[in-house]
Design a protein around this motif. Structure first.
Motif, PDB file in Angstrom:
ATOM      1  N   ASN A  29     -46.705  76.782 -19.444  1.00  0.00           N
ATOM      2  CA  ASN A  29     -45.232  77.778 -19.501  1.00  0.00           C
ATOM      3  C   ASN A  29     -44.097  76.541 -20.623  1.00  0.00           C
ATOM      4  O   ASN A  29     -43.836  77.898 -21.119  1.00  0.00           O
ATOM      5  CB  ASN A  29     -44.650  78.810 -18.630  1.00  0.00           C
ATOM      6  N   GLN A  66     -45.131  73.750 -14.084  1.00  0.00           N
ATOM      7  CA  GLN A  66     -44.294  74.869 -15.203  1.00  0.00           C
ATOM      8  C   GLN A  66     -45.057  74.508 -16.672  1.00  0.00           C
ATOM      9  O   GLN A  66     -44.073  74.847 -17.769  1.00  0.00           O
ATOM     10  CB  GLN A  66     -42.757  74.704 -15.416  1.00  0.00           C
ATOM     11  N   THR A  69     -46.219  75.370 -24.546  1.00  0.00           N
ATOM     12  CA  THR A  69     -46.394  76.309 -25.118  1.00  0.00           C
ATOM     13  C   THR A  69     -47.173  75.881 -26.730  1.00  0.00           C
ATOM     14  O   THR A  69     -45.880  74.881 -27.328  1.00  0.00           O
ATOM     15  CB  THR A  69     -46.366  77.786 -24.915  1.00  0.00           C
TER      16      THR A  69
END
Length: 305
Positions: free
Chosen positions: A129, A126, A132
């Motif tokens: 994500n 993750q 960012t």
């Protein structure tokens, strides 16, 4: 004393011809800090593969080092060659603002680096994500703006004080030393100073400690290869953190503990450690330990030749 007068940096008095040796050493240190940190920033800026959160945060440390070096060294070198060591109150408060913004920024940036490593190691799938470019930009902006806003407010509070002395026993302008010269009530300054220390030093260090403890727990349950990769990226950060924490602790202890009496030379060295050692050590640690940065620095040096 009226509020628009001058302060005198007393530690420059009566140092004789040794000032020229100190000037030479200070000039070398200044050039070294500028060169090392500029190379780190250039390497990360020019190499697209280094446009990742960890490396961008490393470049933020280098920008912070150049920020404080520009405020500290030119004034120091000028005072070493000058026969008068006075500084206007406005200029003194401005220098103190930059120096303490640097110290606060360093802590918040190190906190972001710990958070980045925690996410990368605990949630690798993750990671992209969560970290960012947009989120990273917001976090970096907050890590710079909040400490500088707090230190700026502290500077405004100091500027409003009625001062009854003009001798600063430091080689740079120091917020606490300015407050101690006041003959007015300083309880607001002291309370707000404690608030700044809590939010920009104690809380970031607590979060950093929590992050690395969690990382150690995760590593203990993982494979040998996973632990090796995790330690390879975390150890440089921990070295930088310990160095800066010890340096900052020395500076705060010397400033706040009234009964602590040390030889004047040792006191000066310990009070300057957080301004000199981290800006030199940071680029050395990251430049030597991260092959991607090291290769790009070597390329830049060869290109300059």
């Amino acid at each position: 004393m009226e509020n628009g007068t001058y302060f005198y940096l007393m530690l420059f008095e009566n140092i004789g011809y040794i000032r020229y040796a100190f000037f030479g050493l200070g000039f070398i240190l200044y050039c070294t800090i500028v060169l090392f940190n500029a190379l780190i920033i250039l390497a990360i800026f020019l190499e697209r593969t280094l446009h990742r959160p960890m490396y961008i945060l490393i470049s933020c440390l280098s920008v912070n080092s150049l920020f404080v070096a520009a405020a500290f060294f030119p004034r120091l070198l000028t005072d070493l060659l000058s026969d008068t060591h006075s500084v206007s109150r406005e200029a003194c408060i401005l220098q103190a603002f930059v120096i303490y913004s640097y110290a606060s920024n360093e802590n918040t940036i190190l906190m972001l680096m710990a958070f980045d490593r925690y996410v990368a190691i605990s949630k690798p799938l993750q990671y992209n994500n969560i970290m960012t470019p947009k989120i990273l930009s917001v976090l970096i902006s907050i890590s710079w703006i909040y400490p500088m806003l707090c230190v700026g407010i502290a500077g405004i509070l100091n500027a409003r004080l009625t001062i009854c002395g003009n001798k600063l026993w430091k080689v740079y302008c120091h917020n606490w030393e300015i407050v101690k010269l006041s003959c007015a009530n300083t309880i607001v300054n002291n309370v707000f100073g404690f608030f700044i220390v809590t939010t920009t030093v104690i809380m970031p260090l607590s979060f950093i400690l929590y992050s690395y403890v969690k990382i150690l727990i995760i590593c203990r349950k993982s494979s040998l290869d996973f632990r090796r990769k995790a330690y390879q990226t975390c150890i440089p950060h921990i070295v930088i953190l310990l160095n800066f924490s010890v340096a900052l602790f020395c500076e705060v202890t010397l400033s706040r503990v009234a009964f602590l009496e040390l030889p004047i030379g040792l006191s000066i060295i310990l009070s300057l450690e957080f301004l000199i050692v981290p800006p030199i050590l940071n680029p050395l640690v990251y430049g030597l330990n991260f092959p991607e940065i090291r290769k790009k620095i070597i390329w830049i040096i060869k290109a300059c030749k």
